[in-house]
Design a protein around this motif. Sequence first.
Motif, PDB file in Angstrom:
ATOM      1  N   GLY A 194       0.798  -1.152   0.059  1.00  0.00           N
ATOM      2  CA  GLY A 194       0.088  -0.074  -0.048  1.00  0.00           C
ATOM      3  C   GLY A 194       0.703   1.474  -0.061  1.00  0.00           C
ATOM      4  O   GLY A 194       0.550   2.183  -0.573  1.00  0.00           O
ATOM      5  N   ILE A 195       1.833   1.270   0.799  1.00  0.00           N
ATOM      6  CA  ILE A 195       2.573   2.421   0.812  1.00  0.00           C
ATOM      7  C   ILE A 195       3.639   2.612  -0.310  1.00  0.00           C
ATOM      8  O   ILE A 195       3.524   3.614  -0.949  1.00  0.00           O
ATOM      9  CB  ILE A 195       3.791   2.514   2.063  1.00  0.00           C
ATOM     10  N   LEU A 196       4.056   1.451  -1.020  1.00  0.00           N
ATOM     11  CA  LEU A 196       4.743   1.506  -2.254  1.00  0.00           C
ATOM     12  C   LEU A 196       3.873   2.118  -3.416  1.00  0.00           C
ATOM     13  O   LEU A 196       4.339   3.049  -3.987  1.00  0.00           O
ATOM     14  CB  LEU A 196       5.200   0.175  -2.329  1.00  0.00           C
ATOM     15  N   GLY A 197       2.776   1.450  -3.610  1.00  0.00           N
ATOM     16  CA  GLY A 197       1.565   2.177  -4.477  1.00  0.00           C
ATOM     17  C   GLY A 197       1.185   3.330  -4.357  1.00  0.00           C
ATOM     18  O   GLY A 197       1.208   4.365  -5.389  1.00  0.00           O
ATOM     19  N   GLY A 198       0.916   3.855  -3.051  1.00  0.00           N
ATOM     20  CA  GLY A 198       0.657   5.116  -2.784  1.00  0.00           C
ATOM     21  C   GLY A 198       1.601   6.167  -3.251  1.00  0.00           C
ATOM     22  O   GLY A 198       1.222   7.421  -3.655  1.00  0.00           O
ATOM     23  N   VAL A 199       2.678   5.948  -2.755  1.00  0.00           N
ATOM     24  CA  VAL A 199       3.938   6.909  -3.100  1.00  0.00           C
ATOM     25  C   VAL A 199       3.997   7.250  -4.667  1.00  0.00           C
ATOM     26  O   VAL A 199       4.116   8.420  -5.091  1.00  0.00           O
ATOM     27  CB  VAL A 199       5.070   6.580  -2.707  1.00  0.00           C
ATOM     28  N   VAL A 200       3.893   6.160  -5.309  1.00  0.00           N
ATOM     29  CA  VAL A 200       4.174   6.132  -6.727  1.00  0.00           C
ATOM     30  C   VAL A 200       2.686   6.891  -7.453  1.00  0.00           C
ATOM     31  O   VAL A 200       2.919   7.762  -8.301  1.00  0.00           O
ATOM     32  CB  VAL A 200       4.276   5.037  -7.281  1.00  0.00           C
ATOM     33  N   ILE A 201       1.665   6.593  -7.000  1.00  0.00           N
ATOM     34  CA  ILE A 201       0.677   7.277  -7.292  1.00  0.00           C
ATOM     35  C   ILE A 201       0.674   8.821  -7.205  1.00  0.00           C
ATOM     36  O   ILE A 201       0.351   9.630  -8.049  1.00  0.00           O
ATOM     37  CB  ILE A 201      -0.851   6.701  -6.744  1.00  0.00           C
ATOM     38  N   LEU A 202       1.085   9.083  -5.806  1.00  0.00           N
ATOM     39  CA  LEU A 202       1.055  10.517  -5.565  1.00  0.00           C
ATOM     40  C   LEU A 202       2.236  11.568  -6.537  1.00  0.00           C
ATOM     41  O   LEU A 202       2.171  12.532  -6.908  1.00  0.00           O
ATOM     42  CB  LEU A 202       1.500  10.789  -4.136  1.00  0.00           C
ATOM     43  N   TYR A 203       3.489  10.627  -6.608  1.00  0.00           N
ATOM     44  CA  TYR A 203       4.253  11.135  -7.698  1.00  0.00           C
ATOM     45  C   TYR A 203       3.812  11.454  -9.059  1.00  0.00           C
ATOM     46  O   TYR A 203       4.029  12.563  -9.343  1.00  0.00           O
ATOM     47  CB  TYR A 203       5.577  10.030  -7.831  1.00  0.00           C
ATOM     48  N   MET A 204       3.212  10.299  -9.636  1.00  0.00           N
ATOM     49  CA  MET A 204       2.365  10.694 -11.013  1.00  0.00           C
ATOM     50  C   MET A 204       1.695  12.030 -10.833  1.00  0.00           C
ATOM     51  O   MET A 204       1.521  12.868 -11.880  1.00  0.00           O
ATOM     52  CB  MET A 204       1.792   9.321 -11.230  1.00  0.00           C
TER      53      MET A 204
END
Length: 450
Positions: A194-204
């Motif tokens: 969850g943390i990994l996916g969330g960080v990448v979504i926010l970067y995008m």
Amino acid sequence: MQWARPQREGNWVMDNERFKSFNYAVGMFGTSIPINMLKTYAAIFYVDRLGLTTVQLATILLVYTFVDAIDNPVYGFLSDRTRTRWGRRRPWLVIGTPLLILCFIAFYAPPALMTGDGLFLYALAFYILAGTLDSVINANYGALFPELFRTDANRAATNALRQAFQLVAMIISIALTPVVTTALGYTLTAVVYGILGGVVILYMALTAKEIDVQVDEVAPGLWSSLRDLFLNRKFWLVGITNAFYSAAMSLVLVALPFFVKYTLKIPDGQSTILFASVLLIAIVCVAIWAHLVRRFGLILVWRAALAALAIAYVPLYFADSLVTAAVGSALVGFGFAGVITTMDLIGAKVMDEDARQHQVRREGIISNALGFMNRLNGLFTSLAFYLVFVLFGFESGKNPGPQPDQAARFLLTVAPPVLMVISLGFSFLIGFPDQGSSSADPDPRVEATP
């Protein structure tokens, strides 16, 4: 009306375009991490480990499908009408991402000793919450694609990159999950993913620059948009075609752990090898399919990919060992790569034609509506799980019935090819006037720039 374009030529513009594609495409990695674990391991976690019955799981999938039918058009409509200094899509992405991650983690962290109806209601609530928030994220992410990339060549290149990111995410969240959960458990694995996916979504979300909404631009209406979609024959045909494909692949992902345990009778962790066979082959083949699109045209290659995926299940049906199953899985990966490379390009064509005909930007509504059509796979996966109970007596891991090996084989290698044949049939009812062209339709809302 004009949209801003780079004014400087040369390497700077080329580098900027590369970063533009990367910043957008990497978002697919983030969106894929949590939802793939949610959809793939919900059954094995709740049915095989916690004792939820297959009928209860089928009910969850069925209810979620109807909830999705209501919320998807609403999310797309609200996104298209959003007007903020940060854009239309970014606020939804930034706010929705942490909520999605929290609900995803909660789904894999049920209270200790919860059983029976309590466990069923808990799983139902958080499956729906995580799923509907995923719809928010993907509606806004998908709406950016045809807006940011205007030609078939740019779309094919960017889509190949984002599908590669998706496949890497699937290797992590699907293929490696049996190993990771053995070491960390499902709850901690969900936290990490969850943390990994969330960080990448926010970067995008913070780096992908949207096209500014013009002051004279008409905001789409809800009822007019729903009316136009209802009357849009190609929208329905594309949506139904993709729904049957999506159901087939959803069954593959959900059924593979059961196939490993009950049919092949090998350790659960070795499902990683089969998942990897699908996904690694798919990563390699995405570029091949993208090249075929540029050479032979989108529609022809799309149909060829659907056919390849339908045929790929035949060898898998006869698999009786890890080696033969890996070979069959690799063939599935080849066809899978072709469909994911072409499917979003077909959806973008539907958006192009809608914009040209109605002179309004509503990528969010159409993206979410197509996403809902894909999620109709819940009807078919729900039916498949109900059928394994009726035909084979498979109720749960605690009561697998007299033929759990045949039940798992049915889920993985009988139902999916039937669904793919139906998907392929619908694809022959779809065509676009410029299907042989190498460029997308010019955007009717943009005047030529001198």
